[in-house]
Enzyme design. Structure first.
Site, PDB file in Angstrom:
ATOM      1  N   CYS B 105      39.006 -17.882  -1.779  1.00 31.10           N
ATOM      2  CA  CYS B 105      38.333 -17.623  -0.506  1.00 31.10           C
ATOM      3  C   CYS B 105      37.000 -17.000  -0.873  1.00 31.10           C
ATOM      4  O   CYS B 105      36.916 -15.807  -1.152  1.00 31.10           O
ATOM      5  CB  CYS B 105      39.136 -16.682   0.395  1.00 31.10           C
ATOM      6  SG  CYS B 105      38.242 -16.298   1.928  1.00 31.10           S
ATOM      7  N   CYS B 108      35.694 -14.123   1.612  1.00 25.93           N
ATOM      8  CA  CYS B 108      36.352 -12.826   1.792  1.00 25.93           C
ATOM      9  C   CYS B 108      37.704 -12.807   1.097  1.00 25.93           C
ATOM     10  O   CYS B 108      37.780 -12.612  -0.106  1.00 25.93           O
ATOM     11  CB  CYS B 108      36.472 -12.507   3.281  1.00 25.93           C
ATOM     12  SG  CYS B 108      37.067 -10.855   3.617  1.00 25.93           S
ATOM     13  N   SER B 109      38.761 -13.045   1.856  1.00 27.08           N
ATOM     14  CA  SER B 109      40.100 -12.799   1.306  1.00 27.08           C
ATOM     15  C   SER B 109      41.180 -13.579   2.029  1.00 27.08           C
ATOM     16  O   SER B 109      42.329 -13.168   2.028  1.00 27.08           O
ATOM     17  CB  SER B 109      40.409 -11.312   1.433  1.00 27.08           C
ATOM     18  OG  SER B 109      40.305 -10.935   2.805  1.00 27.08           O
ATOM     19  N   CYS B 110      40.829 -14.677   2.688  1.00 21.75           N
ATOM     20  CA  CYS B 110      41.840 -15.432   3.439  1.00 21.75           C
ATOM     21  C   CYS B 110      42.941 -15.893   2.495  1.00 21.75           C
ATOM     22  O   CYS B 110      42.661 -16.391   1.400  1.00 21.75           O
ATOM     23  CB  CYS B 110      41.201 -16.628   4.144  1.00 21.75           C
ATOM     24  SG  CYS B 110      40.144 -16.115   5.507  1.00 21.75           S
TER      25      CYS B 110
END
Lengths: 103, 202
Positions: B105, B108-110
């Site tokens: 991702c 971000c951090s999905c």
């Protein structure tokens, strides 16, 4: 929105550091901040797009220097104040009084 | 690192800010601290990559299930009871002799919470997000995954609407193993694509 968060392909970010047996949360406050995502969401204070947008509006230096859950905390402080649910003065006073109580 | 101080250190400014918010919202009746306790406990103990391992083991042993999983990831995963926040729209990508899939991702951090839990720090870190798309083979080597040059690497960049789960290849020598035993071979990293399923012991 183009910005520091859009990291794909950037170079010279250093090695990928892995931690064996990483705990879910490294500090107690991280778990509290994680949980507040759900409660704030359920109260209708923000949706996922607003949440992300508040992170993406962070200054690039601050974004890089702060940890993952600090980004989340930044979202709450930003959005809750912008939406009139809390005031910055209230937050500052509460931090001061908690600090005093802890001394 | 922010977390290298001892347990007797005074609370950090960040901890104070978090406490201030939780206290204020609680005083206004907008937050129940017990709800936070329950959420922390759930994600510390009940939601994690063992869930995803069940999905993979089922796909390895039931070809009809595997077909459904690749066709409609969200629905097939929900058949095993895993659904909800950050898993609403799932796509499962299959590793084969010719294709290796890697999930990242960059923004971000999905990450697919219902099947893998919360992402490890390295997944959320700038170096992984930056390099996974420009040098995936180098990243894979760092994780100990050596692929021959004729294997195609496909990198999937997750977003807030869509999350990916890698269906790793079933290891050789696992014929006759039960679904439970197979699930034990499925690592978190093998479902991100930064690892392979483990070979059976012995």
């Amino acid at each position: 929105m183009n910005g520091i968060h859009d990291m794909g392909g950037m170079q010279c970010m250093g090695p990928i550091v892995r931690e064996e047996n990483e705990p879910r949360f490294h500090e107690e406050w991280e778990g509290r901040v994680f949980g507040m995502f759900f409660t704030n969401f359920a109260e209708g204070h923000f949706n996922v797009d607003m949440f992300r947008h508040a992170i993406e509006r962070m200054g690039p230096a601050e974004y890089l220097e702060t940890s993952y859950y600090e980004h989340w905390l930044h979202v709450y402080e930003t959005v809750l104040v912008e939406r009139g649910i809390l005031t910055q003065a209230e937050i500052d006073e509460k931090i001061a009084s908690l600090r005093q109580a802890g001394d | 690192m922010a977390h290298d101080h001892g347990h007797n250190a005074p609370p950090s400014d960040t901890a104070m800010r978090a406490k201030a918010l939780e206290t204020l919202l609680t005083e206004k009746g907008l937050l129940d601290p017990a709800a936070i306790d329950a959420l922390v406990e759930t994600y510390e103990t009940r939601v994690g990559p063992r869930n995803g391992a069940r999905v993979v083991a089922r796909a390895w042993t039931d070809s009809d299930y595997k077909a459904r999983l690749l066709e409609d990831g969200t629905g097939a995963i929900a058949e095993l009871g895993f659904s909800g926040v950050q898993g609403e729209d799932m796509v499962v990508v299959e590793n084969t002799d010719d294709v290796h899939n890697l999930v990242t991702c960059t923004l971000c951090s999905c990450y697919p919470w219902p099947t893998l839990g919360l992402p490890p720090i390295w997944f959320k870190s700038a170096p992984y997000r930056a390099r996974s798309v420009i040098d995936p083979r180098g990243v894979l080597r760092e994780f100990g995954v050596e692929l021959s040059e004729d294997v195609e690497v496909r990198v999937w960049d997750s977003n807030a609407e869509l999350r990916y789960l890698v269906l790793p290849q079933r290891p050789a020598g696992t014929e006759g193993m039960s679904e439970d035993e197979l699930a034990g071979l499925v690592t978190r990293d093998s479902m991100i694509g930064t690892g392979l399923a483990q070979a059976p012991a012995g």
